[in-house]
Design a protein around this motif. Structure first.
Motif, PDB file in Angstrom:
ATOM      1  N   LYS A 175       0.918   3.924  -7.485  1.00  0.00           N
ATOM      2  CA  LYS A 175       1.541   4.658  -6.392  1.00  0.00           C
ATOM      3  C   LYS A 175       0.501   5.389  -5.568  1.00  0.00           C
ATOM      4  O   LYS A 175       0.797   5.926  -4.515  1.00  0.00           O
TER       5      LYS A 175
ATOM      6  N   ARG B  23       8.908  -2.744   1.471  1.00  0.00           N
ATOM      7  CA  ARG B  23       8.934  -1.542   0.650  1.00  0.00           C
ATOM      8  C   ARG B  23       8.017  -0.513   1.280  1.00  0.00           C
ATOM      9  O   ARG B  23       6.853  -0.777   1.530  1.00  0.00           O
TER      10      ARG B  23
ATOM     11  N   ARG C 217       6.436   3.471   1.144  1.00  0.00           N
ATOM     12  CA  ARG C 217       6.199   4.652   0.320  1.00  0.00           C
ATOM     13  C   ARG C 217       6.623   5.898   1.063  1.00  0.00           C
ATOM     14  O   ARG C 217       6.437   6.002   2.265  1.00  0.00           O
TER      15      ARG C 217
ATOM     16  N   THR D 193      12.245  -7.650   4.923  1.00  0.00           N
ATOM     17  CA  THR D 193      12.442  -6.528   4.014  1.00  0.00           C
ATOM     18  C   THR D 193      11.076  -6.029   3.541  1.00  0.00           C
ATOM     19  O   THR D 193      10.264  -6.796   3.038  1.00  0.00           O
TER      20      THR D 193
ATOM     21  N   PHE E  97       9.744   4.778  -3.414  1.00  0.00           N
ATOM     22  CA  PHE E  97       9.722   3.613  -2.543  1.00  0.00           C
ATOM     23  C   PHE E  97      11.098   3.420  -1.949  1.00  0.00           C
ATOM     24  O   PHE E  97      12.109   3.619  -2.607  1.00  0.00           O
ATOM     25  N   ARG E  98      11.136   3.037  -0.688  1.00  0.00           N
ATOM     26  CA  ARG E  98      12.371   2.810   0.032  1.00  0.00           C
ATOM     27  C   ARG E  98      12.294   1.423   0.644  1.00  0.00           C
ATOM     28  O   ARG E  98      11.258   1.024   1.170  1.00  0.00           O
ATOM     29  N   VAL E  99      13.397   0.665   0.571  1.00  0.00           N
ATOM     30  CA  VAL E  99      13.437  -0.674   1.149  1.00  0.00           C
ATOM     31  C   VAL E  99      13.988  -0.563   2.561  1.00  0.00           C
ATOM     32  O   VAL E  99      15.056   0.004   2.782  1.00  0.00           O
TER      33      VAL E  99
END
Length: 120
Positions: free
Chosen positions: A4, A109, A111, A107, A94-96
């Motif tokens: 991360k 990912r 941070r 799509t 993490f957000r998609v």
């Protein structure tokens, strides 16, 4: 597993002795390098060690060598990413997201810094 923490992130040391006791806890710095095979990061201005370099000659004939101070790796679990808004260490999530480019959706990912707490 992907780390991360990435190169160039601003991180803070969250474990070890405090700065009053000669340690680095609470010190912030930029990540110079990420060593994924050993789960370690090299942080600018943190964990200095003295390194003895053998005397040799450069291309111009000058002699190089002696004692240098360089940053040594620190384990990734001992640092936390700093939230840019509060300047405190925080966790990373993490957000998609859907990204539209040239009429196509992709799509990705992304941070993001979670809400930073008092204790972390």
């Amino acid at each position: 597993m992907a780390s991360k923490i990435k190169k160039g992130d601003l991180v803070e040391v969250i474990s070890g002795p405090t700065q009053e006791r000669g340690g680095y806890r609470g010190k912030q710095g930029r990540v110079i390098d990420v060593l994924t095979d050993s789960d370690r990061v090299i942080v600018e201005g943190v964990n200095y060690v003295t390194k003895h370099v053998r005397v040799g000659q450069s291309d111009r004939g000058t002699r190089e060598g002696g004692i240098e101070t360089v940053e040594a790796p620190i384990h990734v679990s001992n640092v936390a990413v700093v939230d840019p808004s509060t300047k405190k260490p925080t966790r990373v999530g993490f957000r998609v997201e859907e990204v539209k480019k040239d009429g196509k959706t992709k799509t990705v990912r992304v941070r993001y810094a979670k809400k930073s707490g008092k204790d972390l």
